[in-house]
Design a protein around this motif. Sequence first.
Motif, mmCIF file in Angstrom:
data_model
loop_
_atom_site.group_PDB
_atom_site.id
_atom_site.type_symbol
_atom_site.label_atom_id
_atom_site.label_comp_id
_atom_site.label_asym_id
_atom_site.label_seq_id
_atom_site.Cartn_x
_atom_site.Cartn_y
_atom_site.Cartn_z
ATOM 1 N N ILE A 99 -10.695 10.101 -32.171
ATOM 2 C CA ILE A 99 -11.103 9.987 -30.768
ATOM 3 C C ILE A 99 -10.227 8.928 -30.101
ATOM 4 O O ILE A 99 -10.398 7.728 -30.326
ATOM 5 C CB ILE A 99 -12.589 9.606 -30.644
ATOM 6 N N PRO A 100 -9.262 9.349 -29.263
ATOM 7 C CA PRO A 100 -8.307 8.398 -28.678
ATOM 8 C C PRO A 100 -8.957 7.263 -27.903
ATOM 9 O O PRO A 100 -8.487 6.122 -27.958
ATOM 10 C CB PRO A 100 -7.461 9.290 -27.753
ATOM 11 N N THR A 101 -10.037 7.567 -27.160
ATOM 12 C CA THR A 101 -10.694 6.526 -26.363
ATOM 13 C C THR A 101 -11.188 5.387 -27.242
ATOM 14 O O THR A 101 -11.058 4.207 -26.892
ATOM 15 C CB THR A 101 -11.882 7.112 -25.581
ATOM 16 N N ASP A 102 -11.762 5.719 -28.391
ATOM 17 C CA ASP A 102 -12.272 4.690 -29.289
ATOM 18 C C ASP A 102 -11.136 3.883 -29.911
ATOM 19 O O ASP A 102 -11.301 2.690 -30.194
ATOM 20 C CB ASP A 102 -13.132 5.326 -30.386
ATOM 21 N N VAL A 103 -9.989 4.529 -30.138
ATOM 22 C CA VAL A 103 -8.833 3.796 -30.652
ATOM 23 C C VAL A 103 -8.376 2.764 -29.623
ATOM 24 O O VAL A 103 -8.105 1.606 -29.966
ATOM 25 C CB VAL A 103 -7.678 4.765 -30.992
ATOM 26 N N VAL A 104 -8.323 3.170 -28.357
ATOM 27 C CA VAL A 104 -7.939 2.240 -27.287
ATOM 28 C C VAL A 104 -8.940 1.098 -27.190
ATOM 29 O O VAL A 104 -8.583 -0.073 -27.008
ATOM 30 C CB VAL A 104 -7.826 2.981 -25.939
ATOM 31 N N HIS A 105 -10.234 1.433 -27.317
ATOM 32 C CA HIS A 105 -11.292 0.416 -27.288
ATOM 33 C C HIS A 105 -11.082 -0.603 -28.405
ATOM 34 O O HIS A 105 -11.178 -1.823 -28.180
ATOM 35 C CB HIS A 105 -12.640 1.119 -27.449
ATOM 36 N N ALA A 106 -10.789 -0.109 -29.603
ATOM 37 C CA ALA A 106 -10.570 -1.006 -30.736
ATOM 38 C C ALA A 106 -9.330 -1.870 -30.521
ATOM 39 O O ALA A 106 -9.320 -3.061 -30.873
ATOM 40 C CB ALA A 106 -10.446 -0.202 -32.025
ATOM 41 N N GLU A 107 -8.276 -1.290 -29.950
ATOM 42 C CA GLU A 107 -7.066 -2.068 -29.648
ATOM 43 C C GLU A 107 -7.388 -3.198 -28.674
ATOM 44 O O GLU A 107 -6.888 -4.322 -28.815
ATOM 45 C CB GLU A 107 -5.992 -1.150 -29.054
ATOM 46 N N ALA A 108 -8.230 -2.900 -27.681
ATOM 47 C CA ALA A 108 -8.632 -3.938 -26.727
ATOM 48 C C ALA A 108 -9.422 -5.039 -27.424
ATOM 49 O O ALA A 108 -9.269 -6.230 -27.117
ATOM 50 C CB ALA A 108 -9.452 -3.318 -25.601
ATOM 51 N N ASN A 109 -10.263 -4.657 -28.386
ATOM 52 C CA ASN A 109 -11.026 -5.655 -29.141
ATOM 53 C C ASN A 109 -10.102 -6.547 -29.960
ATOM 54 O O ASN A 109 -10.314 -7.768 -30.057
ATOM 55 C CB ASN A 109 -12.027 -4.962 -30.069
ATOM 56 N N ILE A 110 -9.081 -5.935 -30.571
ATOM 57 C CA ILE A 110 -8.113 -6.711 -31.354
ATOM 58 C C ILE A 110 -7.401 -7.707 -30.451
ATOM 59 O O ILE A 110 -7.267 -8.899 -30.780
ATOM 60 C CB ILE A 110 -7.085 -5.778 -32.030
ATOM 61 N N THR A 111 -6.954 -7.222 -29.289
ATOM 62 C CA THR A 111 -6.262 -8.097 -28.336
ATOM 63 C C THR A 111 -7.168 -9.245 -27.895
ATOM 64 O O THR A 111 -6.735 -10.397 -27.808
ATOM 65 C CB THR A 111 -5.801 -7.291 -27.114
ATOM 66 N N GLY A 112 -8.437 -8.926 -27.604
ATOM 67 C CA GLY A 112 -9.381 -9.952 -27.169
ATOM 68 C C GLY A 112 -9.601 -11.019 -28.220
ATOM 69 O O GLY A 112 -9.624 -12.224 -27.915
ATOM 70 N N ALA A 113 -9.761 -10.598 -29.480
ATOM 71 C CA ALA A 113 -9.980 -11.570 -30.554
ATOM 72 C C ALA A 113 -8.736 -12.426 -30.774
ATOM 73 O O ALA A 113 -8.830 -13.639 -31.002
ATOM 74 C CB ALA A 113 -10.360 -10.833 -31.839
ATOM 75 N N LYS A 114 -7.560 -11.800 -30.686
ATOM 76 C CA LYS A 114 -6.321 -12.567 -30.841
ATOM 77 C C LYS A 114 -6.148 -13.556 -29.694
ATOM 78 O O LYS A 114 -5.657 -14.671 -29.900
ATOM 79 C CB LYS A 114 -5.123 -11.615 -30.903
ATOM 80 N N TYR A 115 -6.555 -13.152 -28.510
ATOM 81 C CA TYR A 115 -6.458 -14.048 -27.363
ATOM 82 C C TYR A 115 -7.359 -15.267 -27.556
ATOM 83 O O TYR A 115 -6.972 -16.405 -27.257
ATOM 84 C CB TYR A 115 -6.833 -13.303 -26.079
ATOM 85 N N LYS A 116 -8.570 -15.035 -28.070
ATOM 86 C CA LYS A 116 -9.474 -16.156 -28.350
ATOM 87 C C LYS A 116 -8.901 -17.077 -29.423
ATOM 88 O O LYS A 116 -9.233 -18.250 -29.485
ATOM 89 C CB LYS A 116 -10.841 -15.633 -28.800
ATOM 90 N N LEU A 117 -8.047 -16.501 -30.259
ATOM 91 C CA LEU A 117 -7.419 -17.286 -31.324
ATOM 92 C C LEU A 117 -6.270 -18.114 -30.752
ATOM 93 O O LEU A 117 -5.280 -18.367 -31.408
ATOM 94 C CB LEU A 117 -6.912 -16.339 -32.419
ATOM 95 N N ASN A 118 -6.407 -18.483 -29.461
ATOM 96 C CA ASN A 118 -5.484 -19.384 -28.756
ATOM 97 C C ASN A 118 -4.080 -18.816 -28.611
ATOM 98 O O ASN A 118 -3.092 -19.558 -28.589
ATOM 99 C CB ASN A 118 -5.423 -20.750 -29.454
ATOM 100 N N GLY A 119 -3.989 -17.500 -28.539
ATOM 101 C CA GLY A 119 -2.694 -16.889 -28.252
ATOM 102 C C GLY A 119 -1.632 -17.203 -29.284
ATOM 103 O O GLY A 119 -0.473 -17.445 -28.939
#
Length: 424
Positions: free
Chosen positions: A202-222
């Motif tokens: 399901i492509p939408t869920d893959v995009v959602h997961a990618e956004a979650n990865i980006t968000g967690a990495k961003y919280k990890l102080n970039g």
Amino acid sequence: MSTGNRPAPSSDDEGASCWICLEEGPDENGQPLARDCSCRGNSGFAHLACMVNYVEQLCCSVERHSGTFLNAWTNCPNCHQCYENELMCDLVVEAKLFVERKYPGDLWYLSHASYLKLRSLSIKKGNKDNAVQTANELLSLVEQMEKARKNLRKFRKALLYFQVTAYESIALFAEMTNTKESLMDAVEHHTKARDTYKKIGIPTDVVHAEANITGAKYKLNGDNGLTAEDLLKDCQEYYNESLEETGEESSVTLSSLIRLAEALKGAKRGIESERMLVKLAVVARRVHGDTHVFTHDVEKTLERYKKRYVFIKGEQGKRFQALRYVDGEDKCVVQGPITKPRNIEEEKTFTVHIDEFRPALGSLVICHGLKGSESHLNGKIGEMRSRMTGAQQYRVYFEDKNLEPCLVGPKNVRILFELPPSEF
């Protein structure tokens, strides 16, 4: 059996009775009538014990491994909508206990019941240790089913959803812990969730997961160069995908809007964020109702984002919440200093002159007292996105996109505590 502190029916529902035992008022154990679905009027109320007894009998009479078996614990048989909030949590806990007692060797039932319990804990953001333990139990059960290979093809897609729910739940609570180690754990499990979504297809869920990865990495102080704009771009992409594939009022699209609003706030685009959440709250009430957990999440996020913060001279690094202006806007009532975790009981409320504080970056402001070539900006709404190094000036970006960003001193802005209706 769980006996959570569930409120009794409201005065609007006086005269309601349990649709199973037909009795009014609390049961013999003092537990009140409960209803947390889409039933209206006096319909749909029941005692928790009656519900559990009813569903257990139903489960014993239907074909095993049918959809009815465990869905009966999550969906009201009258309105056919999912139970919500505390009632949902209580029923899925009872479902898990029932399966462990009745079918202790059935890996499918055990994994499905663990999935239901985990989903309720994640939605309610309940006890972290309980949720992580349940997630690991679910992953272990899925692994046992894969090794046994019994009916694996029949249950394959469901098992993938069980895995992805476990990964996302572990990541959710890891992000809530918000330490470097836990955020690394969150990135790892968001990545596992993305890889599992790819298997589901399901492509939408893959995009959602990618956004979650980006968000967690961003919280990890970039650590790898991520910026707030990177996160915003991913969240916008996920929202667009969700809107196209599932429609404007689907739960997926509405949830993606919360994440997009959070990304906008992180990029110091607070005006767009607040206006988006105000509209989303209206839609959530219409689609889900006032008591739905999603509606509560939207309202809590909006309430949090409407808080305004300042820094006071002589209080280096300490943040205070601005409450309101007094004395013709020459002074502001503030509360703080704010600690983590916040302890409001220990904070002090006092008044400070406007010359003695500055709004925090990202603050929503309205220009005031500008003269000459900048006087046309007075009364214009904007947000303070950056501060000029070595100068007491801030770059304000205006809601009116026809206006260029402008450098403004702290004396020429006033904090905007409540956004007026949009003119654009």
